[in-house]
Design a protein around this motif. Structure first.
Motif, PDB file in Angstrom:
ATOM      1  N   HIS A 119       0.832  -1.206   0.000  1.00  0.00           N
ATOM      2  CA  HIS A 119       0.000   0.000   0.000  1.00  0.00           C
ATOM      3  C   HIS A 119       0.869   1.259   0.000  1.00  0.00           C
ATOM      4  O   HIS A 119       0.612   2.206  -0.765  1.00  0.00           O
ATOM      5  CB  HIS A 119      -0.915   0.006   1.226  1.00  0.00           C
ATOM      6  N   MET A 131      -3.680  -2.602  -6.616  1.00  0.00           N
ATOM      7  CA  MET A 131      -3.578  -1.369  -5.828  1.00  0.00           C
ATOM      8  C   MET A 131      -3.221  -0.185  -6.729  1.00  0.00           C
ATOM      9  O   MET A 131      -3.795   0.906  -6.606  1.00  0.00           O
ATOM     10  CB  MET A 131      -2.519  -1.530  -4.743  1.00  0.00           C
ATOM     11  N   LYS A 145      -5.787   3.090  -7.374  1.00  0.00           N
ATOM     12  CA  LYS A 145      -5.273   4.387  -6.911  1.00  0.00           C
ATOM     13  C   LYS A 145      -5.048   5.337  -8.078  1.00  0.00           C
ATOM     14  O   LYS A 145      -5.204   6.563  -7.930  1.00  0.00           O
ATOM     15  CB  LYS A 145      -3.993   4.174  -6.109  1.00  0.00           C
TER      16      LYS A 145
END
Length: 334
Positions: A260, A311, A315
């Motif tokens: 992350h 991810m 994003k």
């Protein structure tokens, strides 16, 4: 876009017992609902849906139904309805293939737990605006969050092996995709270098994101896991234990946290450079067919690159950047 904010509740947490009891009651209602549906299905040869069964439970003040907040009870009953509908759908497919499909079964009577779902109507949203935390209906559980009341869709309390997670599902607005400005970024992912970012922008300095920390996590995990399994198999003839489950959860949380943070840094960097398109190399099935030696296989396979790419994709969408996962087989010959 819907995202999830997760809070980990360990057995040492002050609210763990309250949440565990909540999940136990949800399991009881799940089994009671499942029993009613199964018996009706066996006796009447027809399916009784949630819309018909829920008023019966409510009118009769069924003991497991009233043990939970009404909105939570309704969501648990809906999950039984959903599981049965999935069973009927898969039943048709398996019959065509000449196979059998088992009917939904009961959860463990003593050790079973089932998730509890709180809709936004079962959450004290005024407390969120005043004091910055959510209060779950019918409990004294307070969950701190920075989210706004108009963002939250529901809260799930989910049982796991050795811990409980509180998951807040919320909605965020995606930015409009940037216009094509001929500024592109490319990422090559690997092991020692988790990601190498470059671009067609003049003077762009390629950036390497370290992957050795993930290798270190996995090396420690595999070493401890092998030792614990050896002891278990020798002494108890078992393959899993509480310590192994705790070790696995800790390793998974560390890896997820690092991915992350790295993906956030990458998206922030390309946003600052006004890059409108990010291209990520990805090969489907590359880990199933890998054969680069025992140690290299272990290092490569234990890094969740697909999770990392997912991810980056979501994003980038939030930042208004187009993310393309590009098949890159045989490109080294070019």
């Amino acid at each position: 876009m819907q995202l999830v904010e997760q809070h980990i509740i360990k057995p040492t947490h002050k609210d763990y017992k309250i949440l565990d009891e909540l999940l136990y009651k949800s399991k009881n209602l799940y089994n009671a609902t499942l029993y009613a549906v199964r018996q009706h299905y066996f006796n009447e040869k027809t399916y009784i849906s949630y819309c018909k069964l829920q008023p019966i439970f409510q009118h009769e003040n069924q003991v497991d139904y009233v043990a939970l907040p009404r909105k939570v009870s309704q969501q648990t009953m809906k999950m039984v309805d959903q599981n049965f509908r999935s069973f009927f759908s898969s039943l048709k497919a398996t019959k065509l293939k000449g196979k059998k499909k088992s009917i939904p079964h009961y959860l463990n009577r003593d050790n079973g737990r089932y998730e509890a779902i709180f809709t936004n109507q079962a959450i004290s949203l005024p407390m969120l605006e005043k004091k910055g935390y959510l209060q779950l209906s019918g409990t004294d559980i307070h969950v701190s969050t920075r989210l706004k009341s108009n963002q939250i869709n529901q809260v799930r309390v989910v049982p796991h092996c050795g811990y409980i997670s509180i998951e807040i599902i919320y909605t965020v607005t995606e930015k409009t995709l940037m216009n094509d400005n001929n500024r592109y970024g490319g990422i090559d992912i690997g092991v020692n270098n988790l990601a190498v970012l470059t671009s067609n922008i003049d003077g762009f300095q390629p950036t390497i994101y370290n992957g050795k920390l993930l290798k270190s996590y996995n090396h420690y995990y595999n070493k401890k896991l092998a030792r614990l399994k050896s002891i278990l198999e020798t002494r108890n003839n078992k393959k899993s234990s509480k310590r192994i489950r705790k070790l696995t959860v800790k390793r998974n949380n560390k890896v997820k946290d690092y991915l992350h943070k790295t993906s956030t840094k990458i998206v922030k960097q390309i946003s600052q450079q006004t890059i409108n398109t990010l291209i990520v190399g990805k090969n489907d099935g590359w880990k199933q067919a890998t054969n680069i030696g025992k140690k290299n296989n272990q290092n490569f396979v234990h890094i969740p690159h697909a999770t990392f790419i997912n991810m980056l994709e979501y994003k980038c969408r939030l930042a208004g950047i187009q993310c393309i996962a590009q098949e890159e087989s045989y490109t080294s010959k070019c």
